[in-house]
Enzyme design. Structure first.
Site, PDB file in Angstrom:
ATOM      1  N   ASP A  69       0.812  -1.211   0.000  1.00  0.00           N
ATOM      2  CA  ASP A  69       0.000   0.000   0.000  1.00  0.00           C
ATOM      3  C   ASP A  69       0.850   1.269   0.000  1.00  0.00           C
ATOM      4  O   ASP A  69       2.064   1.227   0.238  1.00  0.00           O
ATOM      5  CB  ASP A  69      -0.982   0.005   1.196  1.00  0.00           C
ATOM      6  CG  ASP A  69      -0.392  -0.594   2.467  1.00  0.00           C
ATOM      7  OD1 ASP A  69       0.843  -0.584   2.623  1.00  0.00           O
ATOM      8  OD2 ASP A  69      -1.171  -1.067   3.311  1.00  0.00           O
ATOM      9  N   ASN A 138      -8.092  -2.823  13.797  1.00  0.00           N
ATOM     10  CA  ASN A 138      -9.468  -3.039  13.326  1.00  0.00           C
ATOM     11  C   ASN A 138      -9.565  -4.253  12.397  1.00  0.00           C
ATOM     12  O   ASN A 138     -10.582  -4.470  11.754  1.00  0.00           O
ATOM     13  CB  ASN A 138     -10.006  -1.786  12.629  1.00  0.00           C
ATOM     14  CG  ASN A 138      -9.246  -1.459  11.341  1.00  0.00           C
ATOM     15  OD1 ASN A 138      -8.312  -2.175  10.968  1.00  0.00           O
ATOM     16  ND2 ASN A 138      -9.641  -0.393  10.673  1.00  0.00           N
ATOM     17  N   HIS A 140      -7.701  -4.819   9.664  1.00  0.00           N
ATOM     18  CA  HIS A 140      -7.351  -4.634   8.250  1.00  0.00           C
ATOM     19  C   HIS A 140      -6.050  -5.357   7.922  1.00  0.00           C
ATOM     20  O   HIS A 140      -5.198  -5.576   8.775  1.00  0.00           O
ATOM     21  CB  HIS A 140      -7.301  -3.148   7.857  1.00  0.00           C
ATOM     22  CG  HIS A 140      -6.164  -2.343   8.399  1.00  0.00           C
ATOM     23  ND1 HIS A 140      -6.274  -0.999   8.704  1.00  0.00           N
ATOM     24  CD2 HIS A 140      -4.865  -2.654   8.670  1.00  0.00           C
ATOM     25  CE1 HIS A 140      -5.117  -0.543   9.125  1.00  0.00           C
ATOM     26  NE2 HIS A 140      -4.238  -1.520   9.123  1.00  0.00           N
ATOM     27  N   GLU A 145      -9.922  -1.951   4.732  1.00  0.00           N
ATOM     28  CA  GLU A 145     -10.599  -1.608   5.974  1.00  0.00           C
ATOM     29  C   GLU A 145     -11.874  -2.450   6.125  1.00  0.00           C
ATOM     30  O   GLU A 145     -12.365  -3.026   5.148  1.00  0.00           O
ATOM     31  CB  GLU A 145     -10.958  -0.114   5.954  1.00  0.00           C
ATOM     32  CG  GLU A 145      -9.739   0.814   5.837  1.00  0.00           C
ATOM     33  CD  GLU A 145      -8.982   1.004   7.148  1.00  0.00           C
ATOM     34  OE1 GLU A 145      -8.873   0.042   7.938  1.00  0.00           O
ATOM     35  OE2 GLU A 145      -8.483   2.123   7.372  1.00  0.00           O
TER      36      GLU A 145
HETATM   37  C1  F6R Z   1       1.252  -1.644   6.086  1.00  0.00           C
HETATM   38  C2  F6R Z   1      -0.069  -2.274   6.135  1.00  0.00           C
HETATM   39  C3  F6R Z   1      -0.921  -2.276   7.363  1.00  0.00           C
HETATM   40  C4  F6R Z   1      -0.137  -2.554   8.653  1.00  0.00           C
HETATM   41  C5  F6R Z   1      -1.047  -2.500   9.871  1.00  0.00           C
HETATM   42  C6  F6R Z   1      -0.280  -2.704  11.152  1.00  0.00           C
HETATM   43  O1  F6R Z   1       1.832  -1.777   4.817  1.00  0.00           O
HETATM   44  O2  F6R Z   1      -0.483  -2.775   5.134  1.00  0.00           O
HETATM   45  O3  F6R Z   1      -1.937  -3.238   7.221  1.00  0.00           O
HETATM   46  O4  F6R Z   1       0.469  -3.813   8.550  1.00  0.00           O
HETATM   47  O5  F6R Z   1      -1.706  -1.278   9.902  1.00  0.00           O
HETATM   48  O6  F6R Z   1       0.590  -1.637  11.322  1.00  0.00           O
HETATM   49  P1  F6R Z   1       1.718  -1.657  12.472  1.00  0.00           P
HETATM   50  O7  F6R Z   1       2.686  -2.704  12.086  1.00  0.00           O
HETATM   51  O8  F6R Z   1       2.322  -0.279  12.410  1.00  0.00           O
HETATM   52  O9  F6R Z   1       1.005  -1.949  13.737  1.00  0.00           O
END
Ligand code: F6R
Length: 245
Positions: A69, A138, A140, A145
């Site tokens: 992303d 959440n 994702h 989302e």
């Molecule tokens: C990042 C991504 C997100 C993160 C998720 C957890 O490329 O795709 O899904 O993996 O938001 O983020 P952290 O590791 O910062 O808790």
């Protein structure tokens, strides 16, 4: 098939993840890797860079990478972009050729059309062999989302308020500075990966992890789709795994 592995500490978990990747690159030095950003992969990337530099892991000269992303509107020059994150933590330390490191398009003309082409680029590269994932509080994965259709391709998405708050620490603790939209691989894109390695560290991931792997498969908890994937490793520390049965 889900393989859950729980470790006492994050360093033990990151060693295991580096071992899994080392085995993948041993078997297939020209692997196509799907990569994540965020706090979770930072120690993993640090361990990978150390191993490659010490000759304890295949070099990445034949590897191709596709990131999950990117924030809409942030160019690679922006230090808050995931492109900048990847350059800092992995691409520059490993001297990866820019033409082998793909980020979802997030700026410029005809964005939607180029976003739609990302899945085709992955396909042309041979498909993702090994995909690294984190998980949002959440539920994702990528920026899919809650509510995202389970068969979604790479697309532009509105970030939820909770995600913008969770990521505010990267933007001077000001959620208002977090972009409102992102481009993300879709759930269908992620599900086409050969092997998936999802990492979850810390107690604030425990509820999401439980709902993802011990609850029903539902768009309300996007990571739950992984229950249908044939080859998923879930690497957790004890805090993140605390609510799993
Ligand atoms: C990042 C991504 C997100 C993160 C998720 C957890 O490329 O795709 O899904 O993996 O938001 O983020 P952290 O590791 O910062 O808790």
């Amino acid at each position: 098939m889900m393989h859950l592995e729980v470790f006492r500490t994050v360093p033990e978990a990151t060693h295991r993840m580096a071992d899994l990747l080392a085995a993948q690159l041993e078997e297939r030095p020209g692997s196509v890797l799907g990569l994540a950003t965020g706090a979770t992969p930072i120690p993993v990337y640090r361990e990978i860079v150390a191993r490659v530099k010490a000759g304890r892991m295949n070099d990445w000269s034949r590897v191709t990478t596709f990131n999950l992303d990117e924030y809409v509107g942030l160019s690679g020059e922006d230090p808050h972009s995931f492109t900048a994150f990847m350059r800092l933590h992995l691409f520059e330390p490993l001297h990866l050729a820019p033409e082998r490191t793909f980020m979802p398009p997030a700026t410029g003309e005809e964005l939607e059309k180029r976003v739609r082409a990302y899945d085709e680029q992955i396909h042309v590269a041979g498909g993702i062999d090994w995909q690294l994932l984190g998980i949002g509080r959440n539920g994702h994965i990528g920026f899919n989302e809650p509510g995202t259709p389970l068969d979604s391709p790479t697309h532009i998405t509105d970030l939820t308020e909770s995600t913008r708050v969770a990521n505010a620490s990267w933007f001077g603790d000001d959620a208002g500075q977090v972009p409102r939209q992102a481009v993300t691989m879709g759930l269908a894109t992620i599900m086409r990966s050969g092997t998936i390695v999802l990492a979850a560290f810390g107690g604030n991931k425990a509820a999401a992890l439980r709902r993802a792997f011990a609850g029903e498969i539902t768009p309300a908890l996007p990571a739950s789709i992984l229950q249908r994937h044939p080859h998923v490793f879930v690497i957790a520390d004890e805090q993140a795994a605390a609510l799993l049965p």
